[in-house]
Write a protein that holds these residues in place. Structure first.
Motif, PDB file in Angstrom:
ATOM      1  N   ARG A   1      -8.804  -6.775  -6.889  1.00 51.61           N
ATOM      2  CA  ARG A   1      -8.994  -8.027  -7.596  1.00 51.61           C
ATOM      3  C   ARG A   1      -7.658  -8.714  -7.880  1.00 51.61           C
ATOM      4  O   ARG A   1      -7.534  -9.933  -7.769  1.00 51.61           O
ATOM      5  N   ALA A   2      -6.650  -7.920  -8.234  1.00 54.16           N
ATOM      6  CA  ALA A   2      -5.336  -8.486  -8.520  1.00 54.16           C
ATOM      7  C   ALA A   2      -4.734  -9.129  -7.274  1.00 54.16           C
ATOM      8  O   ALA A   2      -4.160 -10.228  -7.334  1.00 54.16           O
ATOM      9  N   ARG A   3      -4.875  -8.444  -6.122  1.00 50.45           N
ATOM     10  CA  ARG A   3      -4.342  -9.000  -4.870  1.00 50.45           C
ATOM     11  C   ARG A   3      -5.086 -10.285  -4.495  1.00 50.45           C
ATOM     12  O   ARG A   3      -4.475 -11.276  -4.088  1.00 50.45           O
ATOM     13  N   ALA A   4      -6.401 -10.264  -4.629  1.00 48.28           N
ATOM     14  CA  ALA A   4      -7.194 -11.445  -4.291  1.00 48.28           C
ATOM     15  C   ALA A   4      -6.846 -12.621  -5.199  1.00 48.28           C
ATOM     16  O   ALA A   4      -6.708 -13.760  -4.741  1.00 48.28           O
ATOM     17  N   SER A   5      -6.682 -12.348  -6.485  1.00 46.46           N
ATOM     18  CA  SER A   5      -6.323 -13.405  -7.431  1.00 46.46           C
ATOM     19  C   SER A   5      -4.963 -14.000  -7.097  1.00 46.46           C
ATOM     20  O   SER A   5      -4.767 -15.221  -7.208  1.00 46.46           O
ATOM     21  N   ALA A   6      -4.017 -13.141  -6.678  1.00 45.93           N
ATOM     22  CA  ALA A   6      -2.676 -13.632  -6.330  1.00 45.93           C
ATOM     23  C   ALA A   6      -2.731 -14.541  -5.109  1.00 45.93           C
ATOM     24  O   ALA A   6      -2.060 -15.584  -5.066  1.00 45.93           O
ATOM     25  N   VAL A   7      -3.539 -14.180  -4.118  1.00 46.25           N
ATOM     26  CA  VAL A   7      -3.675 -14.999  -2.903  1.00 46.25           C
ATOM     27  C   VAL A   7      -4.276 -16.362  -3.250  1.00 46.25           C
ATOM     28  O   VAL A   7      -3.810 -17.409  -2.787  1.00 46.25           O
ATOM     29  N   ILE A   8      -5.311 -16.354  -4.080  1.00 50.74           N
ATOM     30  CA  ILE A   8      -5.970 -17.607  -4.470  1.00 50.74           C
ATOM     31  C   ILE A   8      -5.033 -18.460  -5.321  1.00 50.74           C
ATOM     32  O   ILE A   8      -4.967 -19.684  -5.157  1.00 50.74           O
ATOM     33  N   ALA A   9      -4.288 -17.829  -6.228  1.00 54.74           N
ATOM     34  CA  ALA A   9      -3.366 -18.570  -7.088  1.00 54.74           C
ATOM     35  C   ALA A   9      -2.285 -19.258  -6.259  1.00 54.74           C
ATOM     36  O   ALA A   9      -1.921 -20.414  -6.523  1.00 54.74           O
ATOM     37  N   GLU A  10      -1.765 -18.568  -5.245  1.00 56.66           N
ATOM     38  CA  GLU A  10      -0.733 -19.160  -4.389  1.00 56.66           C
ATOM     39  C   GLU A  10      -1.278 -20.377  -3.632  1.00 56.66           C
ATOM     40  O   GLU A  10      -0.629 -21.421  -3.552  1.00 56.66           O
ATOM     41  N   ALA A  11      -2.492 -20.237  -3.088  1.00 59.37           N
ATOM     42  CA  ALA A  11      -3.106 -21.356  -2.377  1.00 59.37           C
ATOM     43  C   ALA A  11      -3.433 -22.502  -3.325  1.00 59.37           C
ATOM     44  O   ALA A  11      -3.334 -23.678  -2.959  1.00 59.37           O
TER      45      ALA A  11
ATOM     46  N   ALA B   1     -11.014 -13.243  -0.093  1.00 58.64           N
ATOM     47  CA  ALA B   1     -10.484 -13.061  -1.447  1.00 58.64           C
ATOM     48  C   ALA B   1     -11.542 -13.401  -2.486  1.00 58.64           C
ATOM     49  O   ALA B   1     -11.707 -12.682  -3.487  1.00 58.64           O
ATOM     50  N   PHE B   2     -12.292 -14.488  -2.279  1.00 56.10           N
ATOM     51  CA  PHE B   2     -13.367 -14.837  -3.204  1.00 56.10           C
ATOM     52  C   PHE B   2     -14.457 -13.768  -3.204  1.00 56.10           C
ATOM     53  O   PHE B   2     -15.042 -13.455  -4.245  1.00 56.10           O
ATOM     54  N   ALA B   3     -14.732 -13.209  -2.020  1.00 51.80           N
ATOM     55  CA  ALA B   3     -15.747 -12.159  -1.923  1.00 51.80           C
ATOM     56  C   ALA B   3     -15.348 -10.939  -2.750  1.00 51.80           C
ATOM     57  O   ALA B   3     -16.191 -10.306  -3.402  1.00 51.80           O
ATOM     58  N   VAL B   4     -14.064 -10.602  -2.735  1.00 51.61           N
ATOM     59  CA  VAL B   4     -13.576  -9.466  -3.524  1.00 51.61           C
ATOM     60  C   VAL B   4     -13.780  -9.729  -5.019  1.00 51.61           C
ATOM     61  O   VAL B   4     -14.229  -8.857  -5.771  1.00 51.61           O
ATOM     62  N   LEU B   5     -13.462 -10.947  -5.467  1.00 49.38           N
ATOM     63  CA  LEU B   5     -13.616 -11.274  -6.887  1.00 49.38           C
ATOM     64  C   LEU B   5     -15.070 -11.240  -7.329  1.00 49.38           C
ATOM     65  O   LEU B   5     -15.376 -10.902  -8.482  1.00 49.38           O
ATOM     66  N   HIS B   6     -15.979 -11.586  -6.430  1.00 48.59           N
ATOM     67  CA  HIS B   6     -17.398 -11.638  -6.789  1.00 48.59           C
ATOM     68  C   HIS B   6     -18.112 -10.304  -6.588  1.00 48.59           C
ATOM     69  O   HIS B   6     -19.287 -10.177  -6.944  1.00 48.59           O
ATOM     70  N   ASP B   7     -17.405  -9.318  -6.026  1.00 41.41           N
ATOM     71  CA  ASP B   7     -18.006  -8.012  -5.761  1.00 41.41           C
ATOM     72  C   ASP B   7     -17.729  -7.073  -6.941  1.00 41.41           C
ATOM     73  O   ASP B   7     -16.580  -6.767  -7.244  1.00 41.41           O
TER      74      ASP B   7
END
Length: 345
Positions: A267-277, A253-259
């Protein structure tokens, strides 16, 4: 013990991890730290571990060179042994803490009237001590990495962000505020002011926020509520960020945000996963606080507490920042990118 988690270190690696265990648990004797380390590596005691090192020949493979499921089994075994031997947590104490959770977090007319009763406050301390021991042991294992080649690099404290997010300045700022506005609480101020807080070290954040929570529970009337909550909320944000940044399941998920090539949907899916964690880690941190479970506050109320608490202690943080700026600039290296959960100034 899990045979898959058994690990045989080389003598130099064993000495490094042993010294780190003593650093994280300074009140434990060398004998207790040696026993804990032997059990963390899947051996009965220190003598058995030494015998294996002498006669095994080759050391075991490090975490970087084995399958993820073996790394997970190793971590669980290490965590369990630190809890049992160094943190003093048993199954009975965990069950007792869970029962206290139900009582301490109850919100009704009777529970509210008990909040300032000494016996009820002692229950808050007891529950928070158990939660603190659990979280501290977990962070200890993550920071030492007993079966990895080396401990992870810890970034230096950031001084290029808004002052209100400088958690490293809080001990001195709070000490100065207490000395100026609450001179009768000078002993608490001196205790807090002597602590060092590092933005990227979970155990450091835990110790500081737990101590401040104790002070606020002991002096609930004398310390304004925004000032009670501001240091804990700010520490929780940093804690959640560093904890999530170390989770293997979040690396993609972090890799997606930095790519730069990632789509908006990715990016929205990755942000949601990180926000939940992040919420999960923030809740783990909050449980260790004796003063208050601020999850009951709305997001806007938390922000109001942050701004109001910062306003109270701002001039003292400014003074602390002035004294630390030169050292911070000289020691600064490459700075990590903050996640959406940790806004920059």
């Amino acid at each position: 013990m899990d045979d898959h988690a058994r690990f045989t270190p080389n003598p130099a690696h064993l000495e490094r991890v042993f010294r780190l265990l003593q650093h994280y648990y300074p009140k434990r004797s060398p004998l207790e730290c040696r026993l804990a380390l032997a059990r963390m590596y899947g051996h009965e005691d220190w003598e058995a571990l030494q015998a294996v090192i002498r006669y095994a020949g080759a050391a075991s493979a490090f975490d970087e060179d084995v399958a993820p499921e073996i790394v997970g089994a190793r971590f669980q075994q290490q965590y369990d042994m630190v809890l049992a031997i160094l943190a003093g947590i048993s199954d009975e104490s965990m069950l007792a803490a869970q029962a206290l959770d139900q009582e301490v977090f109850a919100v009704d007319r009777e529970s509210i009237s008990k909040r300032y009763h000494p016996a009820f406050n002692e229950k808050r301390f007891e529950r928070a001590r158990c939660a603190h021991a659990l979280a501290y042991a977990r962070q200890t294992v993550l920071e030492i990495r007993p079966t990895a080649k080396a401990s992870p690099d810890v970034p230096p404290d950031r001084d290029d962000i808004d002052l209100s997010y400088r958690v490293d300045l809080l001990p001195r700022g709070l000490m100065s505020w207490l000395a100026h506005h609450r001179p009768l609480l000078r002993s608490w101020g001196e205790r807090i002011g002597q602590m060092e807080v590092h933005q990227h070290v979970g155990t450091s954040l835990l110790k500081f926020a737990h101590a401040w929570g104790e002070a606020c529970l002991d002096c609930a009337v004398e310390i304004p509520k925004p000032l009670q909550l501001y240091p804990i909320v700010l520490s929780a944000k940093w804690f959640a960020w560093i904890a999530c940044s170390r989770m293997p399941r979040l690396q993609s998920a972090f890799a997606v945000l930095h790519d730069d090539a990632s789509s908006d949907e990715q990016r929205a899916r990755a942000s949601a996963v990180i926000a939940e964690a992040t919420l999960e880690e923030e809740a783990r941190f909050i449980l260790t606080q004796p003063r208050e479970d601020f999850r009951s506050h709305s997001a806007s109320a938390r922000e109001q507490h942050i701004h109001a608490g910062y306003a109270l202690v701002r001039c003292w943080m400014n003074e602390a920042a002035t004294r630390s700026t030169v050292r911070g600039i000289m020691s600064r290296s490459v700075l990590p990118v903050l996640s959406p959960a940790m806004p920059a100034g």
